[in-house]
Design a protein around this motif. Structure first.
Motif, mmCIF file in Angstrom:
data_model
loop_
_atom_site.group_PDB
_atom_site.id
_atom_site.type_symbol
_atom_site.label_atom_id
_atom_site.label_comp_id
_atom_site.label_asym_id
_atom_site.label_seq_id
_atom_site.Cartn_x
_atom_site.Cartn_y
_atom_site.Cartn_z
ATOM 1 N N VAL A 195 0.844 -1.197 0.000
ATOM 2 C CA VAL A 195 0.000 0.000 0.000
ATOM 3 C C VAL A 195 0.879 1.247 0.000
ATOM 4 C CG1 VAL A 195 -1.665 1.338 1.344
ATOM 5 C CG2 VAL A 195 -1.979 -1.132 1.083
ATOM 6 N N ARG A 196 1.876 1.256 0.853
ATOM 7 C CA ARG A 196 2.782 2.412 0.916
ATOM 8 C C ARG A 196 3.524 2.606 -0.414
ATOM 9 N NH1 ARG A 196 4.110 5.040 5.396
ATOM 10 N NH2 ARG A 196 3.010 4.457 7.311
ATOM 11 N N SER A 197 3.975 1.513 -0.995
ATOM 12 C CA SER A 197 4.701 1.602 -2.261
ATOM 13 C C SER A 197 3.804 2.158 -3.362
ATOM 14 C CB SER A 197 5.225 0.221 -2.656
ATOM 15 O OG SER A 197 5.843 0.258 -3.919
ATOM 16 N N ASP A 198 2.561 1.682 -3.430
ATOM 17 C CA ASP A 198 1.639 2.168 -4.460
ATOM 18 C C ASP A 198 1.302 3.641 -4.260
ATOM 19 O OD1 ASP A 198 1.584 -0.148 -5.881
ATOM 20 O OD2 ASP A 198 -0.404 -0.813 -5.219
ATOM 21 N N ILE A 199 1.175 4.072 -3.012
ATOM 22 C CA ILE A 199 0.922 5.495 -2.747
ATOM 23 C C ILE A 199 2.080 6.340 -3.251
ATOM 24 C CG2 ILE A 199 0.659 7.246 -0.943
ATOM 25 C CD1 ILE A 199 -0.882 5.172 0.692
ATOM 26 N N ALA A 200 3.294 5.923 -2.928
ATOM 27 C CA ALA A 200 4.475 6.678 -3.366
ATOM 28 C C ALA A 200 4.541 6.740 -4.889
ATOM 29 C CB ALA A 200 5.735 6.033 -2.799
ATOM 30 N N LYS A 201 4.310 5.619 -5.539
ATOM 31 C CA LYS A 201 4.364 5.580 -7.004
ATOM 32 C C LYS A 201 3.261 6.444 -7.616
ATOM 33 C CE LYS A 201 6.557 1.054 -7.549
ATOM 34 N NZ LYS A 201 6.423 -0.328 -8.092
ATOM 35 N N TYR A 202 2.098 6.434 -6.994
ATOM 36 C CA TYR A 202 0.994 7.195 -7.587
ATOM 37 C C TYR A 202 1.200 8.699 -7.450
ATOM 38 C CZ TYR A 202 -3.658 7.860 -9.483
ATOM 39 O OH TYR A 202 -4.708 8.210 -10.297
ATOM 40 N N HIS A 203 1.855 9.123 -6.395
ATOM 41 C CA HIS A 203 2.182 10.556 -6.303
ATOM 42 C C HIS A 203 3.039 10.970 -7.504
ATOM 43 C CE1 HIS A 203 0.437 12.252 -2.722
ATOM 44 N NE2 HIS A 203 0.807 11.205 -1.995
ATOM 45 N N ASP A 204 3.936 10.105 -7.928
ATOM 46 C CA ASP A 204 4.741 10.417 -9.113
ATOM 47 C C ASP A 204 3.873 10.499 -10.357
ATOM 48 O OD1 ASP A 204 6.954 10.421 -7.517
ATOM 49 O OD2 ASP A 204 7.818 8.563 -8.292
ATOM 50 N N PRO A 242 -7.084 0.762 -3.512
ATOM 51 C CA PRO A 242 -8.233 -0.062 -3.144
ATOM 52 C C PRO A 242 -9.289 0.728 -2.373
ATOM 53 C CG PRO A 242 -6.197 -1.276 -2.796
ATOM 54 C CD PRO A 242 -5.797 0.117 -3.164
ATOM 55 N N ARG A 243 -10.547 0.388 -2.652
ATOM 56 C CA ARG A 243 -11.730 1.056 -2.115
ATOM 57 C C ARG A 243 -11.847 2.486 -2.638
ATOM 58 N NH1 ARG A 243 -13.722 3.509 3.478
ATOM 59 N NH2 ARG A 243 -13.259 5.285 2.127
ATOM 60 N N SER A 359 -14.286 -6.116 -9.379
ATOM 61 C CA SER A 359 -13.677 -6.427 -10.665
ATOM 62 C C SER A 359 -12.416 -7.237 -10.394
ATOM 63 C CB SER A 359 -13.317 -5.148 -11.429
ATOM 64 O OG SER A 359 -12.501 -5.443 -12.551
ATOM 65 N N PHE A 360 -12.065 -8.123 -11.318
ATOM 66 C CA PHE A 360 -10.815 -8.863 -11.191
ATOM 67 C C PHE A 360 -9.649 -8.113 -11.841
ATOM 68 C CE2 PHE A 360 -13.991 -12.295 -10.836
ATOM 69 C CZ PHE A 360 -13.607 -12.807 -9.611
ATOM 70 N N TYR A 361 -9.975 -7.112 -12.647
ATOM 71 C CA TYR A 361 -8.938 -6.346 -13.346
ATOM 72 C C TYR A 361 -7.961 -5.715 -12.355
ATOM 73 C CZ TYR A 361 -6.973 -2.671 -16.391
ATOM 74 O OH TYR A 361 -6.146 -1.841 -17.097
ATOM 75 N N GLN A 362 -8.479 -5.267 -11.227
ATOM 76 C CA GLN A 362 -7.677 -4.525 -10.250
ATOM 77 C C GLN A 362 -6.589 -5.382 -9.604
ATOM 78 O OE1 GLN A 362 -11.234 -3.674 -8.251
ATOM 79 N NE2 GLN A 362 -11.036 -5.261 -6.702
ATOM 80 N N PHE A 363 -6.669 -6.707 -9.750
ATOM 81 C CA PHE A 363 -5.702 -7.554 -9.064
ATOM 82 C C PHE A 363 -4.357 -7.643 -9.771
ATOM 83 C CE2 PHE A 363 -9.582 -9.170 -6.976
ATOM 84 C CZ PHE A 363 -9.217 -8.868 -5.679
ATOM 85 N N SER A 364 -4.106 -6.730 -10.675
ATOM 86 C CA SER A 364 -2.748 -6.523 -11.170
ATOM 87 C C SER A 364 -2.037 -5.447 -10.357
ATOM 88 C CB SER A 364 -2.770 -6.130 -12.654
ATOM 89 O OG SER A 364 -3.189 -7.208 -13.455
ATOM 90 N N MET A 365 -2.757 -4.860 -9.386
ATOM 91 C CA MET A 365 -2.185 -3.812 -8.544
ATOM 92 C C MET A 365 -1.679 -4.423 -7.235
ATOM 93 S SD MET A 365 -3.991 -0.304 -7.131
ATOM 94 C CE MET A 365 -4.704 0.029 -8.751
ATOM 95 N N PRO A 366 -0.419 -4.231 -6.893
ATOM 96 C CA PRO A 366 0.140 -4.872 -5.702
ATOM 97 C C PRO A 366 -0.642 -4.626 -4.416
ATOM 98 C CG PRO A 366 1.906 -3.983 -7.048
ATOM 99 C CD PRO A 366 0.617 -3.512 -7.667
ATOM 100 N N SER A 367 -1.151 -3.407 -4.208
ATOM 101 C CA SER A 367 -1.851 -3.126 -2.952
ATOM 102 C C SER A 367 -3.156 -3.904 -2.847
ATOM 103 C CB SER A 367 -2.114 -1.622 -2.814
ATOM 104 O OG SER A 367 -2.739 -1.098 -3.966
ATOM 105 N N TRP A 368 -3.858 -4.087 -3.968
ATOM 106 C CA TRP A 368 -5.073 -4.898 -3.948
ATOM 107 C C TRP A 368 -4.741 -6.351 -3.590
ATOM 108 C CZ3 TRP A 368 -9.967 -4.477 -3.246
ATOM 109 C CH2 TRP A 368 -10.703 -3.387 -3.703
ATOM 110 N N VAL A 369 -3.719 -6.889 -4.224
ATOM 111 C CA VAL A 369 -3.317 -8.285 -3.968
ATOM 112 C C VAL A 369 -2.899 -8.456 -2.515
ATOM 113 C CG1 VAL A 369 -1.676 -10.102 -4.568
ATOM 114 C CG2 VAL A 369 -2.648 -8.658 -6.373
#
Length: 606
Positions: A195-204, A242-243, A359-369
């Protein structure tokens, strides 16, 4: 020189007197980012200087909403200025026909001399040629190609912040401006490394999108058009974590929205530069607003409010935004909501289903998994595990002022009983008023309307929408003896749609509300046969139910019925019993839908 001076005098006199000088309009949209990702909306970790500056040069809406938390559904609402649930476009990536009375705002602009371009997202979610709406809809579409002297309306859709930007296949970089350990994790998410990693990446990704916005604004300025052009910026719905996307929480539907109006067109806006506007605006309002900016009345079939322009209407004192979510990708699940910007009411009409995934599409995102894995391994506290479990709460009520992340559900708080009842009643009234086609399950549409449209069917006098809406609301009133009596009566006397709501009520309660539930396996509609099989399975008749579902899989039923059937099979854990021969035939069938093929692929992988 004299002629040029006369022309300038005529031009500026025309503007001063409200003459025929028309503004250019530039729409810049981004994808999947809710309002809280931007600095001007209070995110202290954000780096969004160009959008922050645009908000100061123009004005920003504190309560801007996408009526739906997913792109194609939201976009159909924008294009025609009518709720997707009224048109029959509420199911993701559907191509159902809609009534001819629904015309895009673009058609009105083109009729009034505007050169209209779109670069390049369409996905309008109804039958037809999406690109034909525009003068140019392509990667090269640009206002600079307009005929000499023509005003323009141009859309630039920025994809840098789409959820797929966090899929490792598309974003393999671990270098981020913010260190994952330093980011702010909102309290509705579990504090996991992914979750933390995805947040950092999304800020970029947000910062990259901000730079792209700046490039478009600089290009407008360099072309000498900034003072002739009204600029809108908004995101197509919320997200990305997620959410967020696909949820009616603020993280899914509250979007950044700002507008810059140049000095010569200030008469078209009641708002000042740098102002933070508190009145509610939603995507259903965008089409009427654009038409109002060029002096046109809101067409009768449009349901929104013009919030700028000559035809602006003030927001009602009791204004509320209507929110909706139905089938997203391959997963069914009906939700509706209302918010006035302070209070939010959400109602689930399929509470027997978990709130994740949609949706199952979102499960390519590490934080969802990671979130799902932590739940399956029993590592989550109750507040983070409940989204994955069933049944879900039928009603949710949030005080967005004290609880902006929507964590504390006040639906069972006695102090809020009056407010809850009021918002529940208003939601039902709204669904009836807008002729909500979601009250009819999508798998029934083709059989009911043939070559017609579900919108016309639900709007017809013969469709008893008050009765159907009543059954839909009663289906969630668990423990109410009077509600069960009415539902049981509807099982005997009602039509196929009524029976479907009785079956939904039975699935939620875990018990049949009809005298002979097994007779439902012979129902005239595939959906009701499938729902009956689900009910029988949940009450112990597993062999009979499983056989009925696999028999249904071999029948010639609508694609939507097949999709609902795959939902049922998956949710009951029967995917490993699906014949591989069927799955291979689906994968080879060019007419099979994308989502059914996804299910077939999972069958083969299992």
């Amino acid at each position: 020189m004299a002629m040029k001076l006369i022309s300038l005098i005529i031009l500026f006199t025309g503007v001063a007197l409200g003459g025929d000088v028309k503004p250019n309009i530039l729409w810049i949209t981004s994808e999947d980012n809710s309002a809280h990702w931007l600095g001007c909306y209070g995110n202290e970790d954000a780096q969004t200087p160009r959008l922050d500056a645009l908000a100061k040069e123009g004005f920003r809406f504190q309560h801007g909403y996408s009526n739906a938390p997913v792109c194609a559904v939201a976009r159909s609402t924008i294009l025609n200025g009518a709720y997707a649930v009224t048109q029959g476009t509420e199911h993701m990536r559907s191509r159902h026909p809609i009534p001819s009375k629904y015309r895009s705002y673009v058609s009105y602009l083109r009729e009034n001399g505007y050169y209209c371009t779109n670069k390049t997202k369409t996905d309008y979610n109804f039958r037809g040629d999406d690109r034909a709406v525009w003068d140019d809809c392509s990667p090269e579409a640009h206002y600079k190609s307009r005929p000499e002297g023509a005003p323009f309306f141009a859309v630039f859709n920025l994809t840098e912040t789409h959820e797929s930007s966090l899929f490792p296949k598309k974003n393999q970089s671990d270098a981020t401006r913010l260190k994952p350990e330093d980011v702010t994790v909102p309290p509705y998410l579990p504090d996991l490394p992914e979750v933390r990693s995805d947040i950092a990446k999304y800020h970029d990704r947000i910062s990259l999108m901000d730079r792209k916005v700046g490039e478009l604004l600089d290009e407008l300025e360099s072309a000498g058009l900034a003072e002739d052009t009204i600029v809108f910026y908004y995101s197509d719905h919320g997200g990305i974590l997620p959410r967020g996307k696909r949820y009616l929480k603020e993280t899914g539907v509250r979007v950044p929205m700002m507008v810059r109006v140049p000095a010569k067109f200030q008469n078209l806006s009641p708002f000042k530069s740098g102002e933070v506007v508190d009145e509610l605006v939603a995507f259903v309002d965008l089409a009427p607003t654009v038409l109002s900016l060029i002096g046109l009345d809101t067409p009768e079939q449009m349901q929104g409010r013009a919030f700028l322009g000559e035809k602006r209407k003030d927001a009602p004192k009791d204004d509320m935004v209507f929110l909706f979510g139905d089938r997203f990708d391959e997963i069914y699940g009906m939700r509706r909501g209302l918010t006035d910007g302070r209070w939010k009411y959400i109602r689930r009409f399929t509470p027997n289903k978990p709130a994740a995934p949609y949706s199952f599409y979102q499960f390519s995102m590490p934080s969802w998994v990671a979130w799902q894995d932590a739940w399956q391994e029993g590592k989550l506290s109750k507040e983070y595990a409940q989204m994955w479990e069933a049944p879900q709460e039928v009603e949710e009520l949030y005080d967005l002022e004290s609880d902006p992340w929507e964590i504390e559900n006040l639906a069972k708080d006695p102090a809020q009983a009056e407010r809850l009842a009021s918002m529940r009643s208003r939601l039902k009234g709204t669904m009836i008023e807008v002729r909500d086609t979601g009250l009819v399950p999508e798998p029934m549409w083709v059989d009911l309307v043939g070559e017609g449209t579900i919108a016309d069917y639900v709007a017809s006098p013969g469709f008893k929408i008050d009765d159907v809406a009543t059954l839909a609301f009663l289906s969630g009133e668990k423990g109410d003896a009077a509600a069960e009596t009415l539902l049981s009566t509807a099982a005997k006397t009602g039509d196929a749609i009524s029976r479907s709501w009785v079956l939904q009520a039975s699935l939620f309660r875990g018990k049949p509300l009809m005298e002979h539930p097994e007779k439902g396996l012979e129902d005239e509609t595939s959906l009701n046969r499938i729902m009956t099989a689900q009910l029988l399975y949940s009450t112990g008749e597993k062999e009979v139910a499983a056989k009925a579902m696999f028999d249904e899989l071999r029948k010639d039923i609508s694609p939507e019925s097949v999709l609902y059937l795959t939902n049922a099979i998956y949710n009951l854990g029967l995917i490993d019993e699906v014949p591989r021969k069927w799955a291979k035939e689906v994968m080879a069938d060019k007419k099979a839908g994308e989502y059914v093929k996804r299910f077939a692929k999972r069958v083969l992988e299992e």
